[in-house]
Design an enzyme around this catalytic site. Structure first.
Site, mmCIF file in Angstrom:
data_model
loop_
_atom_site.group_PDB
_atom_site.id
_atom_site.type_symbol
_atom_site.label_atom_id
_atom_site.label_comp_id
_atom_site.label_asym_id
_atom_site.label_seq_id
_atom_site.Cartn_x
_atom_site.Cartn_y
_atom_site.Cartn_z
ATOM 1 N N ARG A 172 0.995 -1.266 -0.056
ATOM 2 C CA ARG A 172 -0.243 -0.033 0.182
ATOM 3 C C ARG A 172 0.766 1.219 0.012
ATOM 4 O O ARG A 172 0.442 2.301 0.567
ATOM 5 C CB ARG A 172 -0.881 -0.050 1.281
ATOM 6 C CG ARG A 172 -2.039 -1.270 1.043
ATOM 7 C CD ARG A 172 -2.955 -1.015 0.054
ATOM 8 N NE ARG A 172 -3.711 -2.399 -0.046
ATOM 9 C CZ ARG A 172 -3.381 -3.537 -0.665
ATOM 10 N NH1 ARG A 172 -2.426 -3.613 -1.525
ATOM 11 N NH2 ARG A 172 -4.148 -4.704 -0.641
ATOM 12 N N SER A 220 -11.137 -0.038 2.705
ATOM 13 C CA SER A 220 -10.519 -0.293 3.987
ATOM 14 C C SER A 220 -9.808 0.938 4.716
ATOM 15 O O SER A 220 -9.115 1.663 4.190
ATOM 16 C CB SER A 220 -9.374 -1.388 3.733
ATOM 17 O OG SER A 220 -10.082 -2.470 3.153
ATOM 18 N N GLU A 290 -5.009 3.256 6.473
ATOM 19 C CA GLU A 290 -4.997 3.280 4.927
ATOM 20 C C GLU A 290 -5.525 4.462 4.257
ATOM 21 O O GLU A 290 -5.077 4.929 3.027
ATOM 22 C CB GLU A 290 -5.531 2.086 4.276
ATOM 23 C CG GLU A 290 -5.266 1.658 2.964
ATOM 24 C CD GLU A 290 -5.517 0.465 2.635
ATOM 25 O OE1 GLU A 290 -6.210 0.138 1.377
ATOM 26 O OE2 GLU A 290 -5.291 -0.628 3.297
#
Length: 305
Positions: A172, A220, A290
């Site tokens: 990520r 998320s 995130e």
């Protein structure tokens, strides 16, 4: 400061002042931006960014704004939406090139219809190519960087192509956070079209069953800690269904916070803090965000970093 008259003298596209951002985010949350711009083409994108940089005026880039939580107070600066200007996906020889404003669903469909595999697991991610590259978006064991060749970016006033190996990709993350991504080039393996369609369909069904697609959300909220899942920790901390104001930790998926209809950024922040605190108390695991926070002060950012 920047001048509206100067902007209008060279900019082609839409300019709006004090534009509420809620309707441009998948969370349906966000106060006004001082300037909101939708450039018509790539040249306009580059020109307006150079203008803001030369005037040291804050700006941010959005596409579908699917992983953003924008402050109720909005954003003091310019928001540039690339969806209209950079919306082309095409095949050039052995490569597929997708511009930054291309929705991942469109990109995946383009590839699947041509029997090109390796990206079908991205179909349900509601973002655009630029943000997906910057975040190294992924799902079901795959990442967008897996078959990436290089990325076209605006860096320090110059348009350059950066090889994947120089992109700083990890879970990520990428090394493009300070660049403006313009397009990305992929080299994808040939696969059976019918099988790709089947896999894509199954993953979409799986995603829709597991995630709260019936409520606005930003995907998320937390990155998965090493060796476990954020959703599992949040559920085991007894937080699924917890509500603050118009926001709720999803009853379907613990790593999603949903807007029940009148949610505010402050409601979401309360739930983020509670989730981090409870999970740390119970498991000694720090949940890392995130979702990206926009328009908040340093004190808020430090509190949930």
């Amino acid at each position: 400061m920047v001048s509206l008259e100067e902007l209008k003298s060279f900019f082609k596209g839409t300019i709006r002042l004090s534009q509420p951002l809620a309707n441009f985010t998948t969370f349906r949350i966000g106060g006004p931006a001082d300037y909101y711009l939708e450039p018509l083409d790539k040249e306009n994108v580059i020109n307006v960014i150079k203008y803001f940089q030369a005037n040291e005026f804050p700006f941010m880039i959005i596409g579908n704004a699917s992983n953003l939580l924008i402050s109720d107070d909005g954003y003091r600066g310019a928001v540039i939406n690339l969806e209209a200007a950079l919306s082309d996906v095409r095949r050039e020889g052995e490569y597929v090139i997708a511009e930054a404003g291309v929705h991942l669903a469109k990109f995946v469909d383009f590839c699947v219809q041509r029997g090109l595999g390796g990206v079908e697991m991205l179909a349900g991610i509601p973002g655009t190519m630029g943000g997906a590259v910057i975040m190294n978006a992924g799902a079901y064991g795959g990442e967008i960087s897996d078959y990436l060749v290089d990325v076209e970016v605006l860096r320090e006033g110059n348009v350059v192509w950066v090889q994947k190996e120089e992109g700083g990709f990890s879970y990520r993350r990428s090394g493009f956070a300070r660049d403006v991504v313009l397009s990305a080039r992929f080299q994808l393996p040939k696969k059976d079209r019918a099988e790709l369609m089947r896999v894509r369909r199954e993953l979409l069904v799986r995603r829709n069953l597991a995630q709260p697609v019936n409520y606005p959300n930003a995907g998320s909220v937390f990155k998965n800690p090493s060796g476990t899942y954020a959703a599992k920790l949040i559920e085991e901390a007894g937080l699924k269904g917890l509500r603050r104001g118009g926001a709720q930790i999803s009853e379907r998926h613990g790593n999603f916070i949903v807007n029940l209809g009148n949610g505010k950024a402050t409601d979401v922040l309360d739930l983020i803090r509670i989730a981090q605190e409870r999970v740390y108390e119970k498991f000694k695991v720090k949940l890392e965000l995130e979702v990206k926070l926009i328009g908040f002060g340093e004190e808020v950012l430090k509190a949930v970093a």
